[in-house]
Design a protein around this motif. Structure first.
Motif, PDB file in Angstrom:
ATOM      1  N   TYR A   1       0.862  -1.184   0.000  1.00  0.00           N
ATOM      2  CA  TYR A   1       0.000   0.000   0.000  1.00  0.00           C
ATOM      3  C   TYR A   1       0.898   1.234   0.000  1.00  0.00           C
ATOM      4  CZ  TYR A   1      -4.614  -2.103   0.745  1.00  0.00           C
ATOM      5  OH  TYR A   1      -5.793  -2.774   0.580  1.00  0.00           O
ATOM      6  N   SER A   2       0.317   2.406  -0.182  1.00  0.00           N
ATOM      7  CA  SER A   2       1.104   3.637  -0.274  1.00  0.00           C
ATOM      8  C   SER A   2       1.336   4.315   1.070  1.00  0.00           C
ATOM      9  CB  SER A   2       0.411   4.626  -1.221  1.00  0.00           C
ATOM     10  OG  SER A   2      -0.893   4.948  -0.741  1.00  0.00           O
ATOM     11  N   GLU A   3       0.803   3.725   2.171  1.00  0.00           N
ATOM     12  CA  GLU A   3       0.934   4.369   3.479  1.00  0.00           C
ATOM     13  C   GLU A   3       2.387   4.558   3.907  1.00  0.00           C
ATOM     14  OE1 GLU A   3      -3.286   3.891   3.441  1.00  0.00           O
ATOM     15  OE2 GLU A   3      -1.649   2.628   2.737  1.00  0.00           O
ATOM     16  N   GLY A   4       3.227   3.540   3.692  1.00  0.00           N
ATOM     17  CA  GLY A   4       4.622   3.627   4.114  1.00  0.00           C
ATOM     18  C   GLY A   4       5.363   4.755   3.423  1.00  0.00           C
ATOM     19  N   LEU A   5       5.227   4.835   2.114  1.00  0.00           N
ATOM     20  CA  LEU A   5       5.892   5.895   1.348  1.00  0.00           C
ATOM     21  C   LEU A   5       5.356   7.263   1.729  1.00  0.00           C
ATOM     22  CD1 LEU A   5       7.726   6.932  -0.893  1.00  0.00           C
ATOM     23  CD2 LEU A   5       5.918   6.383  -2.550  1.00  0.00           C
ATOM     24  N   PHE A   6       4.042   7.378   1.820  1.00  0.00           N
ATOM     25  CA  PHE A   6       3.450   8.670   2.170  1.00  0.00           C
ATOM     26  C   PHE A   6       3.892   9.122   3.557  1.00  0.00           C
ATOM     27  CE2 PHE A   6       0.051  11.238   4.063  1.00  0.00           C
ATOM     28  CZ  PHE A   6      -0.004  12.275   3.150  1.00  0.00           C
ATOM     29  N   CYS A   7       3.939   8.195   4.488  1.00  0.00           N
ATOM     30  CA  CYS A   7       4.357   8.522   5.851  1.00  0.00           C
ATOM     31  C   CYS A   7       5.791   9.040   5.871  1.00  0.00           C
ATOM     32  CB  CYS A   7       4.218   7.282   6.722  1.00  0.00           C
ATOM     33  SG  CYS A   7       4.421   7.590   8.481  1.00  0.00           S
ATOM     34  N   TRP A   8       6.669   8.369   5.158  1.00  0.00           N
ATOM     35  CA  TRP A   8       8.067   8.800   5.090  1.00  0.00           C
ATOM     36  C   TRP A   8       8.180  10.199   4.480  1.00  0.00           C
ATOM     37  CZ3 TRP A   8      11.901   6.927   0.826  1.00  0.00           C
ATOM     38  CH2 TRP A   8      13.154   7.530   1.030  1.00  0.00           C
ATOM     39  N   LEU A   9       7.480  10.433   3.393  1.00  0.00           N
ATOM     40  CA  LEU A   9       7.530  11.739   2.743  1.00  0.00           C
ATOM     41  C   LEU A   9       6.970  12.839   3.644  1.00  0.00           C
ATOM     42  CD1 LEU A   9       6.303  10.653  -0.809  1.00  0.00           C
ATOM     43  CD2 LEU A   9       8.622  11.364  -0.197  1.00  0.00           C
ATOM     44  N   THR A  10       5.871  12.535   4.323  1.00  0.00           N
ATOM     45  CA  THR A  10       5.234  13.529   5.193  1.00  0.00           C
ATOM     46  C   THR A  10       6.107  13.863   6.392  1.00  0.00           C
ATOM     47  OG1 THR A  10       3.019  12.829   4.530  1.00  0.00           O
ATOM     48  CG2 THR A  10       3.201  14.013   6.608  1.00  0.00           C
ATOM     49  N   PHE A  11       6.636  12.844   7.065  1.00  0.00           N
ATOM     50  CA  PHE A  11       7.507  13.089   8.215  1.00  0.00           C
ATOM     51  C   PHE A  11       8.806  13.771   7.795  1.00  0.00           C
ATOM     52  CE2 PHE A  11       5.541   9.418  10.908  1.00  0.00           C
ATOM     53  CZ  PHE A  11       4.398  10.178  11.059  1.00  0.00           C
ATOM     54  N   SER A  12       9.298  13.453   6.591  1.00  0.00           N
ATOM     55  CA  SER A  12      10.493  14.127   6.074  1.00  0.00           C
ATOM     56  C   SER A  12      10.219  15.610   5.866  1.00  0.00           C
ATOM     57  CB  SER A  12      10.931  13.494   4.751  1.00  0.00           C
ATOM     58  OG  SER A  12      11.308  12.156   4.926  1.00  0.00           O
ATOM     59  N   LEU A  13       9.041  15.918   5.314  1.00  0.00           N
ATOM     60  CA  LEU A  13       8.655  17.311   5.120  1.00  0.00           C
ATOM     61  C   LEU A  13       8.559  18.039   6.453  1.00  0.00           C
ATOM     62  CD1 LEU A  13       7.427  19.701   3.483  1.00  0.00           C
ATOM     63  CD2 LEU A  13       5.199  18.609   3.802  1.00  0.00           C
ATOM     64  N   MET A  14       7.891  17.421   7.426  1.00  0.00           N
ATOM     65  CA  MET A  14       7.739  18.035   8.742  1.00  0.00           C
ATOM     66  C   MET A  14       9.098  18.277   9.406  1.00  0.00           C
ATOM     67  SD  MET A  14       4.527  15.839  10.218  1.00  0.00           S
ATOM     68  CE  MET A  14       2.876  15.988   9.549  1.00  0.00           C
TER      69      MET A  14
ATOM     70  N   ALA B   1       5.962  17.710  -3.023  1.00  0.00           N
ATOM     71  CA  ALA B   1       5.433  17.334  -4.335  1.00  0.00           C
ATOM     72  C   ALA B   1       5.144  15.838  -4.411  1.00  0.00           C
ATOM     73  CB  ALA B   1       6.422  17.735  -5.424  1.00  0.00           C
ATOM     74  N   LEU B   2       6.064  15.032  -3.904  1.00  0.00           N
ATOM     75  CA  LEU B   2       5.881  13.582  -3.958  1.00  0.00           C
ATOM     76  C   LEU B   2       4.758  13.117  -3.040  1.00  0.00           C
ATOM     77  CD1 LEU B   2       9.605  12.415  -4.106  1.00  0.00           C
ATOM     78  CD2 LEU B   2       7.907  12.303  -5.943  1.00  0.00           C
ATOM     79  N   SER B   3       4.602  13.770  -1.878  1.00  0.00           N
ATOM     80  CA  SER B   3       3.516  13.387  -0.980  1.00  0.00           C
ATOM     81  C   SER B   3       2.155  13.701  -1.595  1.00  0.00           C
ATOM     82  CB  SER B   3       3.661  14.102   0.372  1.00  0.00           C
ATOM     83  OG  SER B   3       3.368  15.488   0.282  1.00  0.00           O
ATOM     84  N   ILE B   4       2.073  14.793  -2.346  1.00  0.00           N
ATOM     85  CA  ILE B   4       0.820  15.163  -3.013  1.00  0.00           C
ATOM     86  C   ILE B   4       0.489  14.159  -4.115  1.00  0.00           C
ATOM     87  CG2 ILE B   4      -0.267  16.897  -4.491  1.00  0.00           C
ATOM     88  CD1 ILE B   4       1.295  19.017  -2.910  1.00  0.00           C
ATOM     89  N   VAL B   5       1.506  13.734  -4.853  1.00  0.00           N
ATOM     90  CA  VAL B   5       1.296  12.759  -5.917  1.00  0.00           C
ATOM     91  C   VAL B   5       0.976  11.387  -5.338  1.00  0.00           C
ATOM     92  CG1 VAL B   5       2.421  11.541  -7.822  1.00  0.00           C
ATOM     93  CG2 VAL B   5       2.723  13.992  -7.585  1.00  0.00           C
ATOM     94  N   CYS B   6       1.590  11.073  -4.190  1.00  0.00           N
ATOM     95  CA  CYS B   6       1.423   9.759  -3.570  1.00  0.00           C
ATOM     96  C   CYS B   6      -0.003   9.530  -3.082  1.00  0.00           C
ATOM     97  CB  CYS B   6       2.411   9.602  -2.408  1.00  0.00           C
ATOM     98  SG  CYS B   6       2.359   7.994  -1.584  1.00  0.00           S
ATOM     99  N   ARG B   7      -0.537  10.513  -2.349  1.00  0.00           N
ATOM    100  CA  ARG B   7      -1.897  10.397  -1.807  1.00  0.00           C
ATOM    101  C   ARG B   7      -2.566  11.765  -1.863  1.00  0.00           C
ATOM    102  NH1 ARG B   7      -3.072   5.685   0.806  1.00  0.00           N
ATOM    103  NH2 ARG B   7      -4.863   6.654   1.789  1.00  0.00           N
ATOM    104  N   SER B   8      -3.863  11.759  -2.091  1.00  0.00           N
ATOM    105  CA  SER B   8      -4.577  13.022  -2.264  1.00  0.00           C
ATOM    106  C   SER B   8      -4.554  13.884  -1.002  1.00  0.00           C
ATOM    107  CB  SER B   8      -6.027  12.761  -2.671  1.00  0.00           C
ATOM    108  OG  SER B   8      -6.706  11.992  -1.695  1.00  0.00           O
ATOM    109  N   ASN B   9      -4.525  13.252   0.197  1.00  0.00           N
ATOM    110  CA  ASN B   9      -4.490  14.059   1.417  1.00  0.00           C
ATOM    111  C   ASN B   9      -3.139  14.736   1.622  1.00  0.00           C
ATOM    112  OD1 ASN B   9      -4.094  11.063   2.003  1.00  0.00           O
ATOM    113  ND2 ASN B   9      -3.240  11.923   3.881  1.00  0.00           N
ATOM    114  N   GLY B  10      -2.191  14.467   0.726  1.00  0.00           N
ATOM    115  CA  GLY B  10      -0.925  15.189   0.776  1.00  0.00           C
ATOM    116  C   GLY B  10      -1.089  16.672   0.497  1.00  0.00           C
ATOM    117  N   LEU B  11      -2.209  17.054  -0.120  1.00  0.00           N
ATOM    118  CA  LEU B  11      -2.467  18.479  -0.373  1.00  0.00           C
ATOM    119  C   LEU B  11      -2.531  19.275   0.930  1.00  0.00           C
ATOM    120  CD1 LEU B  11      -5.123  18.192  -3.221  1.00  0.00           C
ATOM    121  CD2 LEU B  11      -2.906  19.336  -3.400  1.00  0.00           C
ATOM    122  N   VAL B  12      -2.962  18.622   2.003  1.00  0.00           N
ATOM    123  CA  VAL B  12      -3.048  19.309   3.296  1.00  0.00           C
ATOM    124  C   VAL B  12      -1.655  19.693   3.786  1.00  0.00           C
ATOM    125  CG1 VAL B  12      -3.986  19.162   5.638  1.00  0.00           C
ATOM    126  CG2 VAL B  12      -5.102  17.944   3.777  1.00  0.00           C
TER     127      VAL B  12
END
Length: 321
Positions: free
Chosen positions: A63-76, A94-105
């Motif tokens: 699933y995309s949760e692992g990648l999205f989590c890494w990208l989001t925590f890296s951004l933070m 940019a990658l978090s937005i492409v990975c999952r739609s809630n990345g826009l937040v």
């Protein structure tokens, strides 16, 4: 004759890659917690809970949760550093937005920290970050529009080639939001049906927990503002943007999405779930009293229960969060 099929090879590869993403996300969460709280004990307890979180199976499965989590925590992590790297923030966002739609937040993080700095240079940099970060999503939406709505391509999605889909007529034709609304019945209160009660019960722990803890947190923020003023409160309370982010996603999950995905969406998107949980536990896991909710027992039962049950059900193709 091969010893393992192509399907199994791809599945194992996906699991290995996701475990790597999970490992990187855990490292980023530890560094982020340490940077915000400067407390090694809390940082360690946070990643222990993260490694056995209620949605853990989705951090191992393809699933995309692992990648999205890494990208989001890296951004933070990057936006909280003194030297905010323009390209690190931009690429993670940019990658978090492409990975999952809630990345826009996640767009709110560079904006918040730029405004907090009260520096024209930082505000300008945040504006450029947002513009560049939206380019991949814009290109994808344009590609989808051309593919499905361009002249001669309508037959790709429609049994009647002379007809076009209604989303092609929109001023801003976003295919994913249309698919969610039209085919998945995603929308404001659309999921509020009696038959969905089991899914609401499944999501209830994470929703109630984050709303309640966020409410308590902001009561403290308002009290601090009345005593020290807004600017000093913002300067001192570094977790404000993270809690705002967590609360927004929690309310959005409760009102708009298929509510059963709330656990994995929030577990992969916000560190506040783990920070709040750690605050309700003793300093060490040896001191946890399993028979006491306030002694950390409730948190461990919730995390471990969802971890075990979710792994068993999901692995046997039963519905889960």
């Amino acid at each position: 004759m091969p010893y393992i099929s192509l399907r199994c090879t791809l599945l194992i590869t996906g699991i290995v890659i996701n475990i790597y993403f999970f490992h990187r996300a855990a490292n980023c969460l530890y560094d982020l917690t340490q940077k915000v709280f400067k407390d090694p004990t809390k940082s360690w307890n946070t990643i222990v809970l993260f490694c056995f979180n209620p949605a853990s199976i989705f951090f191992s499965a393809p699933y995309s949760e692992g990648l999205f989590c890494w990208l989001t925590f890296s951004l933070m992590l990057e936006v909280t550093s003194r030297r905010m790297s323009f390209w690190k923030i931009t690429s993670a966002l940019a990658l978090s937005i492409v990975c999952r739609s809630n990345g826009l937040v996640n767009l709110g993080f560079p904006v918040y920290f730029a405004l907090r700095s009260r520096s024209f240079y930082q505000i300008l940099k945040a504006a450029l970050i947002i513009l560049i970060s939206l380019v991949p999503l814009t290109v994808y939406n344009f590609f989808a529009y051309q593919k499905f709505c361009g002249e001669g391509n309508v037959e790709l999605f429609n049994a009647h080639p002379t007809e076009t889909s209604e989303w092609c007529e929109k001023v801003f034709p976003f295919p994913y939001s249309y698919i969610q609304r039209h085919y998945w019945d995603v929308g404001f209160l659309r999921y509020y049906q009696i038959k969905q009660l089991p899914n609401f019960l499944l999501a209830m722990p994470v929703l109630v927990f984050l709303v309640y803890q966020s409410f308590k947190y902001f009561m403290g923020v308002f009290k601090n503002i009345s005593q020290k003023g807004l600017l000093q409160t913002i300067s001192e309370m570094k977790t404000i943007p993270f809690v705002i982010h967590a609360l927004f996603l929690t309310v959005f999950c409760a009102l708009f999405v298929h509510v059963q995905v709330s656990t994995r969406l929030l577990a992969s998107a916000t560190p506040c779930l783990y920070w709040f949980a750690v605050d309700l536990m003793p300093p060490t896991f040896q001191e946890v009293r399993l028979k006491s909710i306030r002694g950390g027992g409730g948190i461990l039962y919730w995390f471990a229960g969802y971890f075990i049950v979710g792994t068993v059900l999901f692995s046997n193709f039963f519905p889960w969060t």
